[in-house]
Scaffold this active site. Structure first.
Site, PDB file in Angstrom:
ATOM      1  N   ARG A   1       0.831  -1.212   0.000  1.00 28.95           N
ATOM      2  CA  ARG A   1       0.000   0.000   0.000  1.00 28.95           C
ATOM      3  C   ARG A   1       0.868   1.265   0.000  1.00 28.95           C
ATOM      4  O   ARG A   1       0.591   2.232  -0.723  1.00 28.95           O
ATOM      5  CB  ARG A   1      -0.916  -0.013   1.230  1.00 28.95           C
ATOM      6  CG  ARG A   1      -1.906   1.123   1.308  1.00 28.95           C
ATOM      7  CD  ARG A   1      -3.027   1.029   0.294  1.00 28.95           C
ATOM      8  NE  ARG A   1      -2.776   1.816  -0.899  1.00 28.95           N
ATOM      9  CZ  ARG A   1      -3.130   1.469  -2.110  1.00 28.95           C
ATOM     10  NH1 ARG A   1      -3.776   0.351  -2.332  1.00 28.95           N
ATOM     11  NH2 ARG A   1      -2.846   2.230  -3.144  1.00 28.95           N
TER      12      ARG A   1
ATOM     13  N   LYS B   1       3.058  24.724  -5.427  1.00 28.00           N
ATOM     14  CA  LYS B   1       1.823  24.132  -4.888  1.00 28.00           C
ATOM     15  C   LYS B   1       1.939  22.605  -4.857  1.00 28.00           C
ATOM     16  O   LYS B   1       1.120  21.892  -5.461  1.00 28.00           O
ATOM     17  CB  LYS B   1       0.622  24.582  -5.731  1.00 28.00           C
ATOM     18  CG  LYS B   1       0.410  26.085  -5.664  1.00 28.00           C
ATOM     19  CD  LYS B   1      -0.732  26.570  -6.540  1.00 28.00           C
ATOM     20  CE  LYS B   1      -0.830  28.098  -6.462  1.00 28.00           C
ATOM     21  NZ  LYS B   1      -1.859  28.655  -7.351  1.00 28.00           N
TER      22      LYS B   1
ATOM     23  N   LYS C   1       6.273  39.166  -5.828  1.00 25.36           N
ATOM     24  CA  LYS C   1       4.820  39.158  -6.007  1.00 25.36           C
ATOM     25  C   LYS C   1       4.227  40.475  -5.518  1.00 25.36           C
ATOM     26  O   LYS C   1       4.933  41.355  -5.038  1.00 25.36           O
ATOM     27  CB  LYS C   1       4.219  37.975  -5.274  1.00 25.36           C
ATOM     28  CG  LYS C   1       4.770  36.638  -5.778  1.00 25.36           C
ATOM     29  CD  LYS C   1       3.905  35.480  -5.334  1.00 25.36           C
ATOM     30  CE  LYS C   1       4.432  34.178  -5.945  1.00 25.36           C
ATOM     31  NZ  LYS C   1       3.629  33.024  -5.560  1.00 25.36           N
TER      32      LYS C   1
ATOM     33  N   GLU D   1       6.198  39.375 -10.842  1.00 27.87           N
ATOM     34  CA  GLU D   1       4.810  39.157 -11.240  1.00 27.87           C
ATOM     35  C   GLU D   1       4.156  40.516 -11.508  1.00 27.87           C
ATOM     36  O   GLU D   1       4.305  41.453 -10.730  1.00 27.87           O
ATOM     37  CB  GLU D   1       4.085  38.440 -10.087  1.00 27.87           C
ATOM     38  CG  GLU D   1       2.617  38.193 -10.292  1.00 27.87           C
ATOM     39  CD  GLU D   1       1.985  37.475  -9.099  1.00 27.87           C
ATOM     40  OE1 GLU D   1       2.576  36.484  -8.612  1.00 27.87           O
ATOM     41  OE2 GLU D   1       0.935  37.943  -8.632  1.00 27.87           O
TER      42      GLU D   1
ATOM     43  N   ASP E   1       0.180  37.691 -14.723  1.00 25.49           N
ATOM     44  CA  ASP E   1      -0.758  37.021 -13.835  1.00 25.49           C
ATOM     45  C   ASP E   1      -2.190  37.162 -14.319  1.00 25.49           C
ATOM     46  O   ASP E   1      -2.725  38.277 -14.396  1.00 25.49           O
ATOM     47  CB  ASP E   1      -0.624  37.620 -12.423  1.00 25.49           C
ATOM     48  CG  ASP E   1      -1.409  36.809 -11.412  1.00 25.49           C
ATOM     49  OD1 ASP E   1      -1.459  35.566 -11.562  1.00 25.49           O
ATOM     50  OD2 ASP E   1      -1.956  37.415 -10.472  1.00 25.49           O
TER      51      ASP E   1
END
Lengths: 277, 277, 277, 277, 277, 277
Positions: B97, B133, B165, B195, B216
């Site tokens: 598993r 992510k 960002k 960005e 973006d």
């Protein structure tokens, strides 16, 4: 949720992303800048994972404060504010991605779990349950998310309960032999579950004293016949190829448990953003 | 793949499932029973993760031997035999598993990566790239899976490259100020990525000396205009809401990079079974 | 400095010295005795490492309080008080040696870094940079110390940027081939640096599209010629046998970067004492 | 050298450099390329650390084979081949820097230790000894290197022996009181060492039954007088500001032990290269 | 026994004893000296722990070979040779004490377990079972030892099964309420066990659907009455103040399970020596 | 007691019992329920381990508060309240068993240690000392418990002091040779202890300059003769088969040290309950 049940995976995730610092944030953000940021649901979802979210920022910086706006397991609408953190802007920016990576998976699992639970026929006592097909390192968190979504857990791990599968049966010689051996050896606290793929197997398992029988990949008609044969002497778990459509008919068929690997192995990430005030 | 890049998550996953042994297997399977088992693709997929699969069984029992039947990154058909293990039946059942939990995620990510790559217009030099992510604890494995699928990696972590960002820009005062600070502080080996959400932002970033600009959430027309303005002076990355449909038009628009969070945060688990001989 | 970037080495160091307690202190010092102790510079130096100093005492005893008297990176004179701790005399005595072992190395590295930076010609834009020749377990701390001293960092580790050396070139077949392969495979965020030991190598690297060229062990005249040939199309890093004397002439020669292994592999320990009130 | 005494720091160092792989080597070197590489002394030195060197490559890739060409503690000349590794070119390139970072420090410490030992007067029975001023995480390795250089170790850590210093004396009230308390509490296996800064302190320590007295920062004439007063009833350790010049006169003065922090806190890195065949 | 179930405690124990080497052995034993040593029972006992014994020497030195002379769980007489190790004399001496510390406890637990099992009336189907009163860090090893002695395990940990005690009952309001809540929340694989201290409690627990009832500190007459009332509808566990004398009368009384904390919390260390050839 | 000396074993024990949560408590106890619980001695004992007891609950939940009612090392009567915890009922129930598992062992060791110390003849200066026969992972805690009971510690581990045993003597060739080698190699801070089994051995060890001689398994008459021969030139340790009865006669015989493995390897668990208010 005990922190000690997710400490190891949180440390690992932080180390992956932050072991060498954050070169952008250290360049652009003043050490004493403050910020407030809110985790916001970008779609409807089941909220889950506030304690993990909080812990990640606390690990980066114990002075970041945390506030929860929703209860764990609450169904929230688009735009709902889930949790807030307040403190050093650097610390919040550094933890943002790791924190979201956790809660997007947890809310995703909680949300899909609730979807499956909602597909049961009204008033059903059938349980939607998870499997051991969890994300490596995330088992405790995903089992918790499943419960937040209203579903239930199967056994935690290979040591905590008995589930006899085809290879065990083959090695033991027969269903009865396998059940018998498990009863001899296993702690008295575990029920004995046995997987079968025919109704004859079900009969044999019941006769051998199984407590639970997993009906593997049977169509609904066969499951119904199984329910009739079992007459409540064992719990019946339906497993294999479970779609939302089949959940209702299986619950109507009277099965006690429906196990769904997809709750943990394929839950879509929930869309959550971190909005800075 | 260096074992040291996945040792920690493998240990964690094994501990989750096996720290208390396997009460069923210990009851039913003789200690000296032998087995051969084959990981088999139940659907077409991109093969990925043989070294992890092997390592899990080796950790349980160093005498289990491993054989790979496919190259990493190979596209395989339904029914293809991927890898085999041979040795103690107990050891193989105990690792089954956990091993599948890893490779199903890795093959899933490799497969979806290839799907995105295949959606580029023919002859395209645009790269499909991943994001941060990733699944907690699995970053190195998922980045590897992305490469197996023919896509490319974005920066590894917050310390390995600069990506400015909106919050950094706001804190620094302007795009130029943020880029300037990053250039001052960051190692000379990293490019400076910034960005922007408008074409004016793009102009300012180019003027300030950015090496890469992330566009973006822009529509394709705007992206095209951005490509025209940039005239190759910077690399352009399109990001936000990337579907398979948009991949082709964005690559035709001439963007250099298309980043897709879904490669790692929402790849469906690949369907792989472990068949015992 | 994020605590998580030095937690592991701090734990290891404390365990080395204190895992079996402190038999002398436990014999001679009353459990409730209090003390105040000041870290004092015994020579001029660059201050660095207050957060680590504080963390060590906090790990031994969370009730020990800490105060910093200088900013990180400040140049201090003989006798300057750097940091103070106040609390249980036992706890302070137990942490003394471990804390000093850290900050003496960190201040040593910060101090030598500043010395090299000061040797640049006035107004120079050349960067003094570190290398991967760091002390095992101390990389994040030493890179931080380098920055405190006013120098800059090279790439953090083998995964965070590309640096092509002679063995890579030989394996790839040529400088161009190696650069080409690196461009194909590496994340778009990393610049491509290539080491050369001749000016022909420099020409080839520029032509192949390198972003940075490391001039290995070249004399100053050759470096000057390299600068002339490069005409700003690449960053140039001088490396190998860098002494304080050569720093000025290399910076005058117009090289962008001078890497100095000695910043981390041979920085003399800074002389710091812990004075008890 | 037991591997378990350096496993933790080796793991930490490998993780610092290799947790995200080696993007350059993975780009340029074929997975099946083989290499042979030799660690070569670029200056005369004392060889030390072969087991650590071997272990690093073994951790990266168990199939890399290792050969030692010198005995631990051997003095070698310029150009001497120390150790060789043979196997995957990728594995050897990936381990190169980490392995050198360890052995350059270890050989450096062994070499400076031998230099101090050689400065003793001929036939001297005085021991050069180390201190707890070791590099964080490297204590076991540095103590071993000190022994390889022919010097000796002081106590391993705060729990393994008694060394009463000024703060302990002050807290206990007097030298005699501190010695008395230590004798009451410490295991019978440890000698009692006490630091003094006057000859009156020496007298008191002897009278109180100290086994060893550390003469702190005394000039050679005072040390001589101390030796005369002690008449062999205690071991005498000279400490503080020990230069190579003073080693000879202190050993001639008849002191039993000379402790030198510089063996571990400021040993210059030994110059070792890794030459590929 | 999976090595991964005892790796952590073995590492900890080795680190306690050997992290700083073995100064005596390193002084007196040549590095190339060989030895053969045999673990010998100095009293009759149940053999248990060969895999741990082997693993300890293997961790110190992978070239030490191991041989087992008895089966796990075998009853052996005074003087029986249990296991042998062969290899470096240094390695064997270094591991001796740690290895014995493990197996003396494990054989001690296996031996006392068998003693309790032997005290059951002939032909009894009553199980002697352990509790969670295990030695910190040794749970998996002690549960294994209990099985080697012929006794059985209770639940592994707080997450693996339900055992409702007085505080849970009080908090839930009643025995029925507590059982009901547990049934709602717990995985379907666990039986529900409830502790009671009166026969009225037993009746209530049975009525509420408990699977197992723990009769806490009841005298044998009351237990007999409990067995009569239960009529086989639940498993009955006798617990509290269990002596060897009471084991027979409780098993004759027909109880299903007798739990004995002393199996793990107070088993006398088995007397085992390591004899060198 | 430094937390860092027991952190690892506490983490391991908590993980054994709580890594998957507490299914019973989570079912039956409301998240916001509060409780106060007192650790109470069910028999007379020596109190020991308050810091560990506190730390376990603090690890589960930092908001649980702790209060000690007795001093460490105090002899307490039946029914004495030792320590209290106050806070979340869930947290206290989850930590109960693990906390008791630690302190029952620690108080057990402290209690048996005091029993042995009390068996010395009145006014005796003989020390009762422990051995390395400690429970894996618990060495620091058990050594501390021995001191709480009024006994003393032997060497901490194989690296912290010299103890020459029969195998070392055999390998070195003679007692004198072994002692000589140990003196050459060991740190000057350790005394040299040598085990002998005859009075001739004792004579040889004294002549060779041993500081301590362990008289192995000698009867009291022989020990007396040994004391006479030694004339105070060495410390004498009696070891082997030490019962409470022999302690008095051995102390009267004038031996300096009596080592008792049973303090740590076979101390009965102290009977402590956790009573909820």
């Amino acid at each position: 949720m005990l922190p000690l049940s997710f400490e190891a995976i949180v440390d690992l995730a932080l180390s992956e992303d932050l072991a060498s610092g954050d070169v952008t944030t250290e360049s652009c953000i003043a050490p004493d800048a403050k910020a407030v940021a809110h985790a916001v649901a970008r779609k409807p979802m089941v909220a889950c994972g506030g304690a993990v979210f909080a812990r990640i920022f606390e690990k980066i910086d114990p002075r970041v404060s945390f506030e929860a706006h929703v209860e764990e397991g609450a169904s929230v609408e688009w735009g709902a504010r889930l949790w807030s953190v307040r403190g050093s802007a650097r610390s919040i920016l550094m933890g943002e991605r790791t924190a979201l990576n956790f809660v997007q998976r947890m809310c995703g699992t909680a949300t899909i779990s609730r979807t499956y639970v909602s597909a049961l026929h009204p008033g059903s006592r059938t349980r939607i349950i998870d499997t051991r097909k969890t994300t490596p390192g995330m088992r405790a968190l995903e089992r918790y998310a499943v419960r937040c979504g209203g579903a239930h857990n199967h056994r935690d791990n290979l040591g905590s309960a008995v589930l006899i599968k085809d290879n065990h049966i083959e090695a033991a010689g027969s269903i009865s032999a396998a059940i018998d051996r498990a009863k001899q050896h296993a702690p008295h606290t575990t029920k004995i579950e046995c997987e079968v793929d025919t109704l004859e197997g079900l009969d044999e398992a019941i006769a051998a004293g199984a407590d639970i029988v997993l009906l593997d990949n049977m169509d609904t008609a066969t499951v119904k016949e199984g329910v009739a044969r079992a007459k409540g002497r064992v719990l019946l778990e339906a497993s294999g190829g479970i779609t939302l459509e089949r959940v209702r008919e299986l619950s109507e068929a009277g099965v006690d448990l429906i196990s769904v690997g997809a709750l943990t192995h394929s839950a879509p990430s929930a869309d959550i953003g971190l909005d800075f005030e």
